[in-house]
Every structure is written in C-alpha cells, then in structure tokens.
Design an enzyme around this catalytic site. Structure first.
Site, mmCIF file in Angstrom:
data_model
loop_
_atom_site.group_PDB
_atom_site.id
_atom_site.type_symbol
_atom_site.label_atom_id
_atom_site.label_comp_id
_atom_site.label_asym_id
_atom_site.label_seq_id
_atom_site.Cartn_x
_atom_site.Cartn_y
_atom_site.Cartn_z
ATOM 1 N N ARG A 1 0.867 -1.171 0.000
ATOM 2 C CA ARG A 1 0.000 0.000 0.000
ATOM 3 C C ARG A 1 0.908 1.227 0.000
ATOM 4 N NH1 ARG A 1 2.276 1.537 3.994
ATOM 5 N NH2 ARG A 1 0.804 3.240 4.052
ATOM 6 N N GLY A 2 0.265 2.411 -0.042
ATOM 7 C CA GLY A 2 1.068 3.630 -0.172
ATOM 8 C C GLY A 2 1.196 3.959 -1.659
ATOM 9 N N ALA A 3 0.969 5.242 -1.985
ATOM 10 C CA ALA A 3 0.844 5.616 -3.399
ATOM 11 C C ALA A 3 2.017 5.164 -4.288
ATOM 12 C CB ALA A 3 0.619 7.123 -3.491
ATOM 13 N N ARG B 1 -7.437 0.037 -6.806
ATOM 14 C CA ARG B 1 -7.639 1.100 -5.817
ATOM 15 C C ARG B 1 -7.802 2.436 -6.572
ATOM 16 N NH1 ARG B 1 -4.119 1.178 -0.554
ATOM 17 N NH2 ARG B 1 -6.007 2.239 0.153
ATOM 18 N N GLN C 1 -2.158 1.857 10.026
ATOM 19 C CA GLN C 1 -0.852 1.893 9.344
ATOM 20 C C GLN C 1 0.185 2.656 10.168
ATOM 21 O OE1 GLN C 1 -3.800 2.558 7.920
ATOM 22 N NE2 GLN C 1 -3.810 2.180 5.726
ATOM 23 N N ASP D 1 -1.829 10.909 -1.573
ATOM 24 C CA ASP D 1 -2.092 9.934 -2.640
ATOM 25 C C ASP D 1 -2.393 10.605 -3.960
ATOM 26 O OD1 ASP D 1 -2.543 8.255 -0.150
ATOM 27 O OD2 ASP D 1 -2.688 6.789 -1.779
ATOM 28 N N ASN E 1 -5.220 12.478 1.310
ATOM 29 C CA ASN E 1 -4.381 11.553 2.069
ATOM 30 C C ASN E 1 -5.289 10.753 2.995
ATOM 31 O OD1 ASN E 1 -1.691 10.567 2.675
ATOM 32 N ND2 ASN E 1 -1.938 11.507 4.682
ATOM 33 N N LYS E 2 -4.693 9.819 3.704
ATOM 34 C CA LYS E 2 -5.442 8.899 4.567
ATOM 35 C C LYS E 2 -6.478 9.625 5.425
ATOM 36 C CE LYS E 2 -5.329 5.392 4.507
ATOM 37 N NZ LYS E 2 -6.316 4.594 3.741
HETATM 38 O O1 MRU Z 1 -4.460 3.207 2.304
HETATM 39 P P1 MRU Z 1 -2.973 3.357 2.248
HETATM 40 O O2 MRU Z 1 -2.262 2.692 3.365
HETATM 41 O O3 MRU Z 1 -2.431 2.968 0.885
HETATM 42 O O4 MRU Z 1 -2.753 4.917 2.415
HETATM 43 C C1 MRU Z 1 -1.459 5.433 2.421
HETATM 44 C C2 MRU Z 1 -1.417 6.890 2.656
HETATM 45 O O5 MRU Z 1 -2.408 7.537 2.881
HETATM 46 C C3 MRU Z 1 -0.084 7.552 2.523
HETATM 47 O O6 MRU Z 1 -0.014 8.664 3.351
HETATM 48 C C4 MRU Z 1 0.072 8.013 1.062
HETATM 49 O O7 MRU Z 1 -0.068 6.934 0.195
HETATM 50 C C5 MRU Z 1 1.362 8.668 0.818
HETATM 51 S S1 MRU Z 1 2.599 7.423 0.643
HETATM 52 C C6 MRU Z 1 4.132 8.040 0.535
#
Ligand code: MRU
Length: 369
Positions: free
Chosen positions: A54-56, A95, A208, A249, A259-260
């Site tokens: 996960r993470g962009a 996603r 996370q 993201d 973002n999250k």
């Molecule tokens: O749902 P996730 O765990 O993929 O969400 C991740 C985030 O919100 C991060 O802050 C975002 O992807 C930036 S990653 C460098």
C-alpha cells in the site's frame, strides 16, 4: 532501509527467478516479517487491492511489476492487442485514489504501444518497472534533503530542543520503495544528529501508523510515541507539536491533497494552533488534470469490516476480533481532502513550494501543460 540490520526494499525482482517479484506483505507487520512471492498479474492486483502492499508510490511500482509478470507468464500465442488493455484495466480497478497507479500504467501503455513480440514486451515492462522504482527512490531521497532544512530551522529557532513531528498513516519507506516521503526528512534529520521525536497517529481503521510507521521508526532508532488519532489537537494546543508532515495519494494542480482519512482534521487543528503543516510528495502523485480536490478526487470506500474488526497478536498468532455490535453498520472512506489553504508547504523532490498552481508550476514547468 533496514529491518534487523538487513537492508530491504519493499519490492524486488527475485534474483533467482525472473518470473517472481517479491514483496513485504505488510498485513502482518509489525509482528511478522512475511516475504510474499508474486507470480502473476492476478496476484499483483490482489496484493494491491487487499493491501499486502500500500502507499501511493508502492502501489504504482507493484502495478508496473504486475504488468511485467502478466506479459512474462502469458502463453506465446496470446493476442497482445486484447491482453494489454485488459491487464491495465484489471490493475486500474484495484484502488481508485492513488494517482501513481494510473500514471504508471499510462507510462506502461505508451511504452508497449505498437510492440507485438513477447520478448520485447516483457523486456520493456521489466525495464520500466525498475525505472519507476529507481525514480521513486531518488525522489524520496531528495524530499529528505529538502525537508531536512525545515527541521533544521525549527531546531535552531527552538533553542536546540528536540523537534516534535506529528505524522499520520504511513508515508514511510513501506509506502514507497525506500526512505519514504513524509519520513524521509525525519530520517535525514535523525541521521544528521538532530534530535527528532515523532508523534505517530495510530490511523484507524487499518492502523498503518501504529503498525507500520512505528515499526519503521523503531527499526531505525528514531524516538517516537504512538498516539490515538484523537490526541493530535490536544498536543498542538499544548505546544507539543513543532510541525506536521504527511504524505499524499493525489495532489491537485492547485495544491489540494488527498491523504489517509483523518488528515484533514489534523490540518484544521494545525491551522488553528499555528503549527506548520507540510505535505511531502514526489511529482508522481500530482494529478495535473484536477483543480478541485474536494469535487474531483475519487475517494476509496472500503469494507465496513475494517472498522468493525481489529487485528492484533495473541500468543504468537495474528487474530482479528470484533469491536462493535455485530449488527451495527460501519462506514469506511479511506481518504479525505485537505484544501491547499491549510497546507504550509509542499516538500517535493525539486524543493519546497507553496501549495498552489503557481508554486507547483514553478518547480515543474514541463509537467503543467
Ligand atoms: O491506504 P494506504 O495505506 O495505501 O494509504 C497510504 C497513505 O495515505 C499515505 O499517506 C500516502 O499513500 C502517501 S505514501 C508516501
């Protein structure tokens, strides 16, 4: 970065088997380090959808390797003109919010255009996946160098007292390939001997922050404290936070950031308490086609099960337990949008800018077109 003193990245081609890509399955962190072997497009898509990765930035790179695996394992008589768009669509549907996924797949699509020999297709996809991964590493390293200056300034202004940084979710190296975005300036400061302490939002419902950011910081020896998502405002009111750094993201051309879920509330609290609120991002997370984040960024909605159940370790076994009445429905939006007006600055691989179209265009003139 290191886990138990051994260097890792979050994704790598298996050195002994060209048809396998290895990932760290992040669902079992921090309690177990599980390396998962991906051997197909479908497994790669599932790994993104079910958040093994996960993470962009990491989602984008996994999609690129997913295309490579799909092409590598496909039978030689495959109709590529049908296979390639279908494979891209399967990965795109995993996603919706992180724009890296769509940007990377567009690059793959362009690179494969007009090619019809399997060996050539495989080699292009493999090289492109490696290129995107290396790019991400370089971007994250530079974000660290630029963000370091902000932390150094605060350190000097505060009379050389430890700098307290609050972060949300995991925008660390586990969300990227190495270094991370929001964490990269923190690691750079720590490695330079500047005392930093990180407030880690647990980040319900998937935690996370509590699971992954805390794990990363612990492995690197960075002082940190895990806090419930609701504590940040209180800490800011009591001057216990010097700055906030989060990831994103998807960043619109005018500097809104998705973002999250919960990031927006931290930005509001930071604004009300004059705490600088920075967003760290590689240019791969900018969506130049969108102006209004609130209306135009697709927000992922995940299963209510993630809210109703919580995972933890019991006698060496990972277990999920029910938190709510079984009958209660739950709503689970994965992201929210923080408007540019609440963002102090964007920390990119090319430097720090105002969260605005003018700011982003000045740093990336060739991309805004
Ligand atoms: O749902 P996730 O765990 O993929 O969400 C991740 C985030 O919100 C991060 O802050 C975002 O992807 C930036 S990653 C460098």
């Amino acid at each position: 970065m290191k886990i138990q003193n051994q260097s890792y990245r979050t994704i790598w081609l298996d050195p002994e088997d060209e048809g396998t890509v290895n990932i760290i399955d992040q669902r079992s962190l921090p309690h177990k380090l599980t390396i998962e072997a991906l051997k197909s497009l479908e497994e790669s898509a599932a790994a993104i959808r079910e958040m093994h990765v996960r993470g962009a930035p990491l989602i984008g790179v996994t999609a690129a390797y997913g295309m490579y695996l799909g092409l590598y394992h496909a039978p030689s008589n495959t109709d590529w003109a049908t296979f390639i768009p279908a494979a891209i669509q399967e990965l795109q549907e995993t996603r919706p919010t992180a724009v890296d996924l769509f940007n990377v797949l567009q690059r793959v699509q362009i690179a494969l255009q007009g090619k019809s020999h399997q060996q050539e297709l495989v080699s292009i996809a493999k090289d492109l996946a490696a290129e995107v991964a290396e790019e991400s590493v370089a971007f994250c390293r530079s974000i660290g160098e630029h963000g370091l200056k902000i932390i150094e300034d605060i350190y000097e202004k505060n009379g050389n007292k430890p700098v307290n940084v609050l972060t949300h979710c995991n925008a660390g190296w586990m969300a990227c390939i190495d270094y991370g975005t929001a964490t990269s300036p923190i690691y750079a400061a720590h490695d330079k001997g500047i005392p930093v302490h990180v407030w880690v939002d647990e980040t319900r419902p998937r935690n996370q922050g509590a699971r992954i950011t805390a794990f990363e910081l612990k492995e690197h020896g960075v002082p940190h404290t895990v806090i419930v998502d609701n504590l940040g405002g209180h800490l800011m009111q009591h001057r216990m936070v010097d700055m906030v750094i989060v990831g994103t993201d998807r960043t619109t051309r005018n500097g809104d950031v998705a973002n999250k879920i919960g990031t927006y509330l931290k930005a509001l609290a930071a604004y009300d308490n004059q705490v600088p609120f920075y967003v760290a991002l590689p240019s791969s997370t900018i969506d130049w086609t969108i102006e209004n984040g609130l209306c135009d960024i697709p927000i992922e909605e995940r299963s209510g099960h993630e809210v109703k159940y919580i995972q933890g370790l019991e006698q060496d076994e990972l277990k999920k337990v029910l938190l709510t009445p079984a009958e209660s429905p739950a709503l689970n939006y994965g992201f929210d949008v923080t408007p540019a007006r609440l963002v102090t600055g964007l920390i990119t691989e090319r430097g720090i800018c105002e969260a605005s179209e003018a700011g982003l265009s000045a740093l990336f003139p060739e991309l805004n077109g």
